[in-house]
Design an enzyme around this catalytic site. Sequence first.
Site, short mmCIF file in Angstrom:
data_model
loop_
_atom_site.label_atom_id
_atom_site.label_comp_id
_atom_site.label_asym_id
_atom_site.label_seq_id
_atom_site.Cartn_x
_atom_site.Cartn_y
_atom_site.Cartn_z
N GLU A 1 10.55 17.31 13.20
CA GLU A 1 10.56 17.03 12.29
C GLU A 1 10.24 18.19 11.26
O GLU A 1 8.89 17.90 11.13
CB GLU A 1 10.19 15.58 11.68
CG GLU A 1 11.03 15.63 10.23
CD GLU A 1 10.61 13.79 10.02
OE1 GLU A 1 11.59 13.01 9.12
OE2 GLU A 1 9.52 13.09 10.40
N CYS B 1 13.83 11.05 5.93
CA CYS B 1 13.62 10.87 6.54
C CYS B 1 15.01 11.04 8.06
O CYS B 1 14.81 11.67 8.99
CB CYS B 1 12.67 9.76 7.34
SG CYS B 1 13.99 7.85 6.49
N GLU C 1 9.65 2.31 10.90
CA GLU C 1 10.76 3.35 10.35
C GLU C 1 9.84 4.91 10.57
O GLU C 1 9.07 5.14 9.48
CB GLU C 1 11.24 3.12 9.29
CG GLU C 1 13.01 3.88 9.00
CD GLU C 1 12.98 5.10 7.96
OE1 GLU C 1 12.71 5.80 8.80
OE2 GLU C 1 13.00 4.92 6.69
N LYS D 1 1.27 -1.04 0.20
CA LYS D 1 0.09 0.05 0.98
C LYS D 1 0.97 1.53 -0.13
O LYS D 1 1.12 2.05 0.98
CB LYS D 1 -0.76 -0.33 1.23
CG LYS D 1 -2.06 1.09 1.28
CD LYS D 1 -1.79 2.50 1.17
CE LYS D 1 -2.77 3.36 1.41
NZ LYS D 1 -1.97 4.63 0.81
#
Length: 504
Positions: A394, A295, A260, A185
Amino acid sequence: MAIPNVRIPSRQLYIDGEWREPVKKNRIPIISPATEEIIGEIPAATEEDVDIAVEAARRALARDDWGSTTGAQRAKYLRAIAAKILERKSELAKLESLDCGKTLFEAAWDMDDVAASFEYYADLAEALDSKRKTPVDLHLDSFKTYVLREPLGVVGLITPWNYPLLMATWKVAPALAAGCAAILKPSELASITCLELGEICREVGLPPGALNILTGLGPEAGAPLVSHPHVDKIAFTGSGATGVKIMTAAAQLVKPVTLELGGKSPIVVFDDIDNLDLAVEWTLFGCFANAGQVCSATSRLILQESIASEFLERLLLWIKNIKISDPLEEDCKLGPIVSSGQYEKVLKFISKAKDEGATILCGGERPQHMKKGYYVQPTIITDVNTSMEIWKEEVFGPVLCVKTFKTEEEAIELANDTKYGLASAIMSKDVERCERFTKAFQTGIIWFNCSQPTFTQLPWGGRKRSGFGRDLGEWGLENYLNIKQVTQYTSVEPWAFYKSPSKV
C-alpha cells in the site's frame, strides 16, 4: 498560501466534559502540509492522562445522566452534535484542509457525511430501545428467556489522519448510540477537528465523561489506552503494522478489538464498457481522490488487453485537467500528502518501482509550480509485474499501477493477488460477469461500475490483512453492544436432577 479567515483554536485535552492540560504539559506542533510551516499545536497526552480519562469514562457509565439513559435520550445528543457540525461546516472544513492537506471541497463533503453519520446513529439509538430486551421462544413451558443488549463499557477509539473527523465519527457515533463511554485518540498528524468535536459536545451538554478526546503520539497515548485494564474494547483504523501491535497488546487481556487496516484494492476494467470516459473518471477518482490517501483506494488497475492502449491515453488526457494547488483554492482537486514522512515514503515507492524495471508513464515527482508543500503529481506506473513492491504494498499516495489481462480467470487471479482484502471494483456492462466477480473477489466491499462511493447505512470492512469487524450500518452499532442471555425457570415443580433429602 492564502490564509483563510479561520483561527486554529488552542485546545487542551477533552476529559470529563472539560478542557484539561496534559499532566506533563507536552505539546506537538501542527505542520501545514501545504506550506511546511508550523501553524499551531495540540496537546500531547501520556499514560497519566489516559488513566484520568478512563476513570472519567467509568464514572459516566455509573451515573444516571449517561449510564441509565435510553436510546431516545442519547439520540437527542447525537442530533444536537449533527446540527452543530452543520452550523460550523465551513469553519471545520477549512480547519481540516489546513491540518491534513485535504482539498476544501472534499473537506466540506466530509463534514456533511459527519453530520449524516450522527443523524443515522441517532435513529439506530432510538430503535435500540425496542430491541434492548428481545424475548426468545424456546417452546418450553418451564423456561422464560430473553436476550439483553447492553453497552459494552469503556471503549478506546484510535483513528487515522486521512479522514480525521469522519473516521472518528464512524466510531464515536455508534459508541455513543450504544451507550458506551468512549475515549477517542486521533492521529497526531491531524487532530484539530477531533478536538473541536470536544467543544461541540461541551456546547450540546453531552454528559461529562461520555466522550473523552486524547491527542498525542501512539506510543505515549495510544499504547496505554490499548493496554489499560479498564478499557473494555479497542476499535482501530490505520496501518497494518500498528494493527498488529494493538492486537498483540489487547490479547494480553483477552480484550476484543476491531481492525480496519490497509488495502491494495483492484479495479478490473473490461472491454465491453460503453462509455470509456466514465470508466476513466471512476478509475481516477478511485485512486487519486484525497491525494490517494484512502485505505480502499483502487490503486491496482487491471485492464483488458484489447483496450489498454486507448484507456491509458484517455487517462493521461484526464490527468492533465486535475488542478494541483493550495487545497483551499477553488477547484483544487489534488492537495498535498499529509506529512514529510509520508511524502518521502510515496516518492520512495515510485523510485523503487523504476529501479525494479517499471515505467513511470506520468507523474512521479513534485509538480514544478508547487515550490513548497508535500505535493506529488498523479502517477501512473506500467510494465509492472506481480513480484514488484509497487504491486504488493500500500502506497497511500496518488500512485496507480497497471497490469493487463486477456481472460476472466486471469483478471480474477490478478485481483486476488494481494495480502489485503478491503475492496474491489469491476467495470463491465455484463451483469452476470459482475455477479461472478462478486463471488470471486476476496474482499469485504465490491463496487460495480464505480469506485469508492461510501454510505453510512452499509457495512465497511475487509478480510485477510485488511482486518476484521465492520464499521457503519447496523454492524457498526453491534461493535459496541454486549449480548446477555437471561434464562428464568418458571415452573413450580422441582428440577429433580438430584434426589431430595426429604425423600431419602
